[in-house]
Scaffold this active site. Structure first.
Site, mmCIF file in Angstrom:
data_model
loop_
_atom_site.group_PDB
_atom_site.id
_atom_site.type_symbol
_atom_site.label_atom_id
_atom_site.label_comp_id
_atom_site.label_asym_id
_atom_site.label_seq_id
_atom_site.Cartn_x
_atom_site.Cartn_y
_atom_site.Cartn_z
ATOM 1 C CD GLN A 105 37.299 29.763 48.384
ATOM 2 O OE1 GLN A 105 36.451 30.123 48.299
ATOM 3 N NE2 GLN A 105 38.425 30.140 47.490
ATOM 4 N N PRO A 132 40.609 28.707 42.562
ATOM 5 C CG PRO A 132 41.067 29.387 44.478
ATOM 6 C CD PRO A 132 40.288 28.761 43.560
ATOM 7 C CE1 TYR A 295 39.997 35.032 39.703
ATOM 8 C CE2 TYR A 295 42.205 36.224 39.078
ATOM 9 C CZ TYR A 295 40.861 35.651 38.657
ATOM 10 O OH TYR A 295 40.339 35.624 37.545
ATOM 11 C CG ASP A 298 36.834 36.025 46.804
ATOM 12 O OD1 ASP A 298 36.229 34.907 46.892
ATOM 13 O OD2 ASP A 298 37.732 35.887 45.822
ATOM 14 C CD GLN A 299 40.995 32.580 47.817
ATOM 15 O OE1 GLN A 299 41.450 31.701 48.462
ATOM 16 N NE2 GLN A 299 41.420 32.790 46.722
ATOM 17 C CG HIS A 321 33.613 35.888 43.457
ATOM 18 N ND1 HIS A 321 33.865 35.550 42.176
ATOM 19 C CD2 HIS A 321 33.146 34.741 43.898
ATOM 20 C CE1 HIS A 321 33.463 34.416 41.763
ATOM 21 N NE2 HIS A 321 33.095 33.839 42.852
#
Length: 366
Positions: A105, A132, A295, A298-299, A321
């Site tokens: 990330q 993750p 999940y 935010d990525q 997040h």
């Protein structure tokens, strides 16, 4: 540019964890803005840099010939002065079960804007708590993030689990000129549910089969008309280090959305419980009507901020997040985000739209 012009960041606010460090460091590197982060992971039981955060920072320092001060385990303040991003091979080894997915990330947005293709060799845990799982990265994150018009190749050399780590993943990425915006607002209908339940090392395959059947039973209660295919897998000995178990289940939709649920086994936790946890997480993600799961939210923020034009993503409840990623992306890039409740009829009351006018970052090397 001396560090007198550094952007000052309080690492203890909002989510208060390693994510603030990952987003800020990546953006500092991309924008060539010196960075000072204080109160790193202030809210955690062991504050300051852990091995995985430090190895991520050191990899970014290496890939842009930057300067890093305060880079040691337990440090609660760092100063980072970035240089020019270069391609080639970059290695990060947490030497623990620290997550390779979290290492990815921080480095991945940077190498997109390198002058030549990059290879990231990431060592640590592949299926770790509080991060993750690598299967999520491959099955969900990769196909969705590639909609920003980038290419991500992920090779799992060896899996590694808590507490020893020892896993290795190789990420290969060509540089891009510019990221395209995405529109992920139409969830469509679920067309397929599939997954893998795995055991590695000394653990018997029966555990994987039990996880799989418990998950299938749980999903069937709510979704009766779809075949649910969750394979039970024993990881080959030469492709896994240590013992571990877990499950990931992915729902695919008619519009190409991917949403998941996952869980990891640990001592004293029954296989049924692991399977049911993952199934309930998936069902929760499907109930809120978002086009991405909780999940992925935010990525995607950093890519939305860097893309050229307006990106729109429909989500469930906005996670802390995600709020944190938006806050720091706006602070560093000056991209503009708006979050609104989704008004359409199909959505639950928890559905939101995240919209971002990206900065259209250009790769000066290409």
């Amino acid at each position: 540019m001396g560090d007198g012009d550094a952007v000052e960041i309080d690492g203890g606010i909002m989510e208060g964890g390693g994510q603030i460090l990952r987003v800020s460091t990546a953006l500092s590197c991309l924008l060539r803005k010196p960075l000072r982060v204080k109160n790193i992971r202030a809210g955690r039981s062991q504050p300051g840099l852990r091995p995985q955060h430090l190895s991520g920072l050191e990899m970014v320092q290496h890939l842009c010939d930057g300067k890093l001060e305060g880079g040691k385990i337990g440090s609660t303040e760092i100063t980072f002065i970035p240089g020019k991003i270069k391609g080639g091979t970059h290695v990060a080894d947490t030497k623990t079960a620290g997550s390779v997915c979290l290492l990815m990330q921080v480095a991945m947005p940077c190498v997109l804007f390198a002058e030549s293709p990059s290879e990231l060799r990431l060592k640590g845990g592949t299926n770790a708590e509080m991060a993750p799982q690598i299967d999520y990265t491959v099955m969900v994150f990769k196909p969705i993030v590639e909609k920003f018009s980038l290419t991500l190749d992920c090779e799992i050399k060896r899996r590694g689990y808590y507490p020893k780590g020892g896993g290795e993943v190789i990420i290969r990425m060509p540089p891009i000129r510019q990221l395209s915006p995405v529109n992920l607002t139409d969830r469509g209908t679920v067309t397929k549910i599939h997954g893998r339940a795995f055991v590695a090392g000394a653990l018997p395959i029966k555990l994987a089969k039990d996880m799989s059947s418990a998950a299938v039973r749980c999903i069937r209660k709510e979704i009766r008309d779809l075949y649910v295919n969750i394979q039970a897998v024993q990881e080959p000995e030469n492709e896994a280090f240590g013992s571990g178990s877990g499950i990931i289940i992915v729902a695919e939709t008619s519009t190409g959305c991917l949403l998941a649920g996952s869980s990891l086994g640990k001592r004293g936790k029954s296989s049924d419980k692991v399977g049911i946890e993952a199934a309930e997480m998936l069902l929760g993600n499907l109930r809120h009507g978002g086009a991405v799961d909780d999940y992925l939210q935010d990525q995607l923020i950093i890519f939305m901020a860097l893309a050229k034009g307006v990106s729109r993503v429909k989500t469930g409840p906005i996670t802390l997040h995600t709020q944190t990623a938006i806050h720091f992306a706006e602070l560093l890039t000056k991209a503009k985000f708006t979050v609104t409740k989704s008004e359409d009829e199909e959505s639950s009351k928890d559905a939101h739209i995240i919209e971002c006018q990206g900065i259209g970052m250009l790769n000066a090397n290409l």
